[in-house]
Design an enzyme around this catalytic site. Structure first.
Site, PDB file in Angstrom:
ATOM      1  N   GLU A 258       1.698  -1.842  13.439  1.00 22.50           N
ATOM      2  CA  GLU A 258       2.005  -0.536  14.045  1.00 22.50           C
ATOM      3  C   GLU A 258       2.717   0.343  13.015  1.00 22.50           C
ATOM      4  O   GLU A 258       3.764  -0.038  12.492  1.00 22.50           O
ATOM      5  CB  GLU A 258       2.900  -0.699  15.277  1.00 22.50           C
ATOM      6  CG  GLU A 258       3.201   0.649  15.954  1.00 22.50           C
ATOM      7  CD  GLU A 258       4.185   0.538  17.121  1.00 22.50           C
ATOM      8  OE1 GLU A 258       3.739   0.529  18.277  1.00 22.50           O
ATOM      9  OE2 GLU A 258       5.401   0.433  16.861  1.00 22.50           O
TER      10      GLU A 258
ATOM     11  N   ASP B 155       2.268  -4.597  18.396  1.00 22.63           N
ATOM     12  CA  ASP B 155       3.388  -4.087  17.596  1.00 22.63           C
ATOM     13  C   ASP B 155       4.296  -5.217  17.109  1.00 22.63           C
ATOM     14  O   ASP B 155       5.496  -5.045  16.974  1.00 22.63           O
ATOM     15  CB  ASP B 155       4.179  -3.028  18.378  1.00 22.63           C
ATOM     16  CG  ASP B 155       4.850  -3.607  19.616  1.00 22.63           C
ATOM     17  OD1 ASP B 155       4.473  -4.719  20.031  1.00 22.63           O
ATOM     18  OD2 ASP B 155       5.747  -2.950  20.167  1.00 22.63           O
TER      19      ASP B 155
ATOM     20  N   GLU C 118       9.874   9.732   2.321  1.00 22.53           N
ATOM     21  CA  GLU C 118      11.338   9.702   2.154  1.00 22.53           C
ATOM     22  C   GLU C 118      11.854   8.268   2.176  1.00 22.53           C
ATOM     23  O   GLU C 118      12.518   7.827   1.286  1.00 22.53           O
ATOM     24  CB  GLU C 118      12.020  10.511   3.266  1.00 22.53           C
ATOM     25  CG  GLU C 118      11.865  12.012   3.114  1.00 22.53           C
ATOM     26  CD  GLU C 118      12.771  12.579   2.027  1.00 22.53           C
ATOM     27  OE1 GLU C 118      13.765  11.921   1.664  1.00 22.53           O
ATOM     28  OE2 GLU C 118      12.463  13.689   1.546  1.00 22.53           O
TER      29      GLU C 118
ATOM     30  N   ARG D 270       7.858   1.843   9.764  1.00 23.20           N
ATOM     31  CA  ARG D 270       8.214   3.229  10.051  1.00 23.20           C
ATOM     32  C   ARG D 270       8.302   3.985   8.722  1.00 23.20           C
ATOM     33  O   ARG D 270       9.039   3.580   7.820  1.00 23.20           O
ATOM     34  CB  ARG D 270       9.552   3.254  10.782  1.00 23.20           C
ATOM     35  CG  ARG D 270       9.981   4.609  11.238  1.00 23.20           C
ATOM     36  CD  ARG D 270      11.193   4.510  12.137  1.00 23.20           C
ATOM     37  NE  ARG D 270      10.866   3.865  13.411  1.00 23.20           N
ATOM     38  CZ  ARG D 270      11.772   3.259  14.185  1.00 23.20           C
ATOM     39  NH1 ARG D 270      13.029   3.158  13.808  1.00 23.20           N
ATOM     40  NH2 ARG D 270      11.396   2.714  15.335  1.00 23.20           N
TER      41      ARG D 270
ATOM     42  N   LYS E 164       0.840  -1.212   0.000  1.00 22.00           N
ATOM     43  CA  LYS E 164       0.000   0.000   0.000  1.00 22.00           C
ATOM     44  C   LYS E 164       0.871   1.257   0.000  1.00 22.00           C
ATOM     45  O   LYS E 164       0.622   2.208  -0.742  1.00 22.00           O
ATOM     46  CB  LYS E 164      -0.910   0.004   1.229  1.00 22.00           C
ATOM     47  CG  LYS E 164      -2.066  -0.969   1.125  1.00 22.00           C
ATOM     48  CD  LYS E 164      -2.828  -0.979   2.443  1.00 22.00           C
ATOM     49  CE  LYS E 164      -4.079  -1.848   2.343  1.00 22.00           C
ATOM     50  NZ  LYS E 164      -5.055  -1.329   1.362  1.00 22.00           N
TER      51      LYS E 164
ATOM     52  N   HIS F  79      17.540   6.741  21.111  1.00 19.35           N
ATOM     53  CA  HIS F  79      17.455   5.301  21.361  1.00 19.35           C
ATOM     54  C   HIS F  79      18.844   4.745  21.707  1.00 19.35           C
ATOM     55  O   HIS F  79      18.994   3.964  22.652  1.00 19.35           O
ATOM     56  CB  HIS F  79      16.886   4.609  20.121  1.00 19.35           C
ATOM     57  CG  HIS F  79      16.739   3.140  20.290  1.00 19.35           C
ATOM     58  ND1 HIS F  79      15.730   2.584  21.043  1.00 19.35           N
ATOM     59  CD2 HIS F  79      17.474   2.106  19.813  1.00 19.35           C
ATOM     60  CE1 HIS F  79      15.864   1.269  21.020  1.00 19.35           C
ATOM     61  NE2 HIS F  79      16.903   0.954  20.288  1.00 19.35           N
TER      62      HIS F  79
ATOM     63  N   SER G 244      11.886 -10.863  21.728  1.00 15.63           N
ATOM     64  CA  SER G 244      11.330  -9.631  22.281  1.00 15.63           C
ATOM     65  C   SER G 244       9.808  -9.718  22.381  1.00 15.63           C
ATOM     66  O   SER G 244       9.202  -9.061  23.225  1.00 15.63           O
ATOM     67  CB  SER G 244      11.817  -8.389  21.539  1.00 15.63           C
ATOM     68  OG  SER G 244      11.286  -8.320  20.268  1.00 15.63           O
TER      69      SER G 244
HETATM   70  P1  GTP Z   1       6.307  -0.312  23.586  1.00 11.53           P
HETATM   71  O1  GTP Z   1       5.999  -1.320  24.640  1.00 11.53           O
HETATM   72  O2  GTP Z   1       7.746   0.154  23.585  1.00 11.53           O
HETATM   73  O3  GTP Z   1       5.891  -0.773  22.220  1.00 11.53           O
HETATM   74  O4  GTP Z   1       5.504   1.022  23.955  1.00 11.53           O
HETATM   75  P2  GTP Z   1       3.932   1.349  24.060  1.00 11.53           P
HETATM   76  O5  GTP Z   1       3.119   0.159  23.784  1.00 11.53           O
HETATM   77  O6  GTP Z   1       3.717   2.099  25.332  1.00 11.53           O
HETATM   78  O7  GTP Z   1       3.701   2.326  22.822  1.00 11.53           O
HETATM   79  P3  GTP Z   1       4.349   3.720  22.448  1.00 11.53           P
HETATM   80  O8  GTP Z   1       3.429   4.241  21.392  1.00 11.53           O
HETATM   81  O9  GTP Z   1       4.627   4.597  23.603  1.00 11.53           O
HETATM   82  O10 GTP Z   1       5.767   3.337  21.808  1.00 11.53           O
HETATM   83  C1  GTP Z   1       5.870   2.445  20.754  1.00 11.53           C
HETATM   84  C2  GTP Z   1       7.198   2.608  20.052  1.00 11.53           C
HETATM   85  O11 GTP Z   1       7.489   3.994  19.792  1.00 11.53           O
HETATM   86  C3  GTP Z   1       8.420   2.132  20.798  1.00 11.53           C
HETATM   87  O12 GTP Z   1       8.602   0.756  20.666  1.00 11.53           O
HETATM   88  C4  GTP Z   1       9.520   2.928  20.099  1.00 11.53           C
HETATM   89  O13 GTP Z   1       9.822   2.378  18.824  1.00 11.53           O
HETATM   90  C5  GTP Z   1       8.854   4.258  19.884  1.00 11.53           C
HETATM   91  N1  GTP Z   1       9.083   5.149  21.037  1.00 11.53           N
HETATM   92  C6  GTP Z   1       8.204   5.484  21.991  1.00 11.53           C
HETATM   93  N2  GTP Z   1       8.747   6.324  22.889  1.00 11.53           N
HETATM   94  C7  GTP Z   1      10.014   6.543  22.485  1.00 11.53           C
HETATM   95  C8  GTP Z   1      11.098   7.341  23.004  1.00 11.53           C
HETATM   96  O14 GTP Z   1      11.005   8.030  24.030  1.00 11.53           O
HETATM   97  N3  GTP Z   1      12.275   7.304  22.304  1.00 11.53           N
HETATM   98  C9  GTP Z   1      12.432   6.584  21.161  1.00 11.53           C
HETATM   99  N4  GTP Z   1      13.627   6.610  20.550  1.00 11.53           N
HETATM  100  N5  GTP Z   1      11.432   5.815  20.659  1.00 11.53           N
HETATM  101  C10 GTP Z   1      10.243   5.792  21.310  1.00 11.53           C
HETATM  102 MG    MG Z   2       7.007  -1.404  20.571  1.00 12.72          MG
END
Ligand code: GTP
Ligand code: MG
Length: 238
Positions: A174, A107, A73, A112, A55, A190, A84
């Site tokens: 996601e 997720d 991009e 991305r 898509k 990160h 994980s």
């Molecule tokens: P996860 O258990 O990490 O998947 O988080 P969540 O279910 O609370 O969802 P959230 O939308 O907060 O984050 C999902 C994803 O966004 C993470 O796995 C990261 O890839 C990214 N992300 C969220 N917060 C941060 C952050 O503070 N820094 C960075 N680098 N990435 C982030």
């Molecule tokens: Mg995640």
């Protein structure tokens, strides 16, 4: 060890591969059944990534051929590794069954999308969210409301139908949609976070959060420049 204990608690005497020899035929077949279920699960999410990637690629190709501008991009995909996936399920207290994991870990399939401008982030999200076969299960707008860390991105969980030989399975994917500046910040943060794990010195955390604001300023500035250079691209039907 905690994980092993958890698996044993959830699945009775289901042994791990090393213990299979003394477990006998019944345990072996239960282990195999569970393993097959997880392999099937992985396959489904891989299909989810493929459907969504197509898509996104169609939009990108259309932009490149019909307009002189593509908001996309680059695109990166990832399938959560079994390690994980288990770690997350254990962390959030999800039962270690395929059904519970499917319902509660959303997720497993991740895509991305990096865009040029903030307006493109919403534009792409809108184009995907309104596709008839997709259902948006959740939206988290960390662009409008950045996280405490300074993280900005637009997150969507979309459910995509997978047409198999006998059934239609719906899998969540996601989507993280962000600008190059947001992506730059997130990838550096990160790495720093990984290096310091839990004990990030407060002055560093403050510095990183501030760098996030700088990235947001840069996005705003690029957006203004773009608006000045040319009006935002519109669909011919608009
Ligand atoms: P996860 O258990 O990490 O998947 O988080 P969540 O279910 O609370 O969802 P959230 O939308 O907060 O984050 C999902 C994803 O966004 C993470 O796995 C990261 O890839 C990214 N992300 C969220 N917060 C941060 C952050 O503070 N820094 C960075 N680098 N990435 C982030
Ligand atoms: Mg995640």
């Amino acid at each position: 060890r905690e994980l092993v204990a958890r698996i044993r608690a959830e699945h009775g005497d289901l042994p791990l591969p090393a213990g299979l020899a003394d477990g006998g035929g019944e345990m072996l077949s239960r282990w195999r059944a569970l393993r097959d279920e997880f392999l099937h699960l992985q396959l489904l999410y891989r299909f989810g990534i493929q459907e969504m990637s197509t898509k996104i690629d169609i939009l990108r190709q259309e932009f490149e051929s019909v307009y002189d501008y593509s908001p996309i991009e680059h695109v990166r995909t990832r399938l959560k590794s079994p390690d994980s996936l288990f770690a997350k399920a254990v962390r959030q207290g999800t039962d270690l069954t395929v059904a519970a994991i499917r319902a509660e870990v959303r997720d497993i399939a991740g895509i991305r999308i990096t865009c040029s401008f903030v307006s493109d982030v919403y534009w792409i999200a809108e184009m995907l969210a309104t596709q008839e076969d997709l259902t948006v299960l959740a939206t988290k707008d960390y662009v409008a409301a950045p996280k405490k860390s300074g993280y900005r991105s637009l997150h969507l969980i979309v459910e995509v139908p997978i047409f198999l030989s006998r059934t239609v399975e719906r899998v969540p994917v996601e989507l993280q949609i962000r600008t190059i500046a947001m992506d730059f910040w997130a990838s550096i943060e990160h790495k720093l976070h990984y290096k310091y794990s839990a004990d990030m010195p407060p002055h560093l955390a403050a510095e990183i959060e501030d760098a996030g604001r700088l990235a947001a300023d840069l996005d705003a500035r690029m957006g203004r420049l773009r608006d000045e250079v040319r009006p935002s691209p519109r669909h011919p039907d608009d």
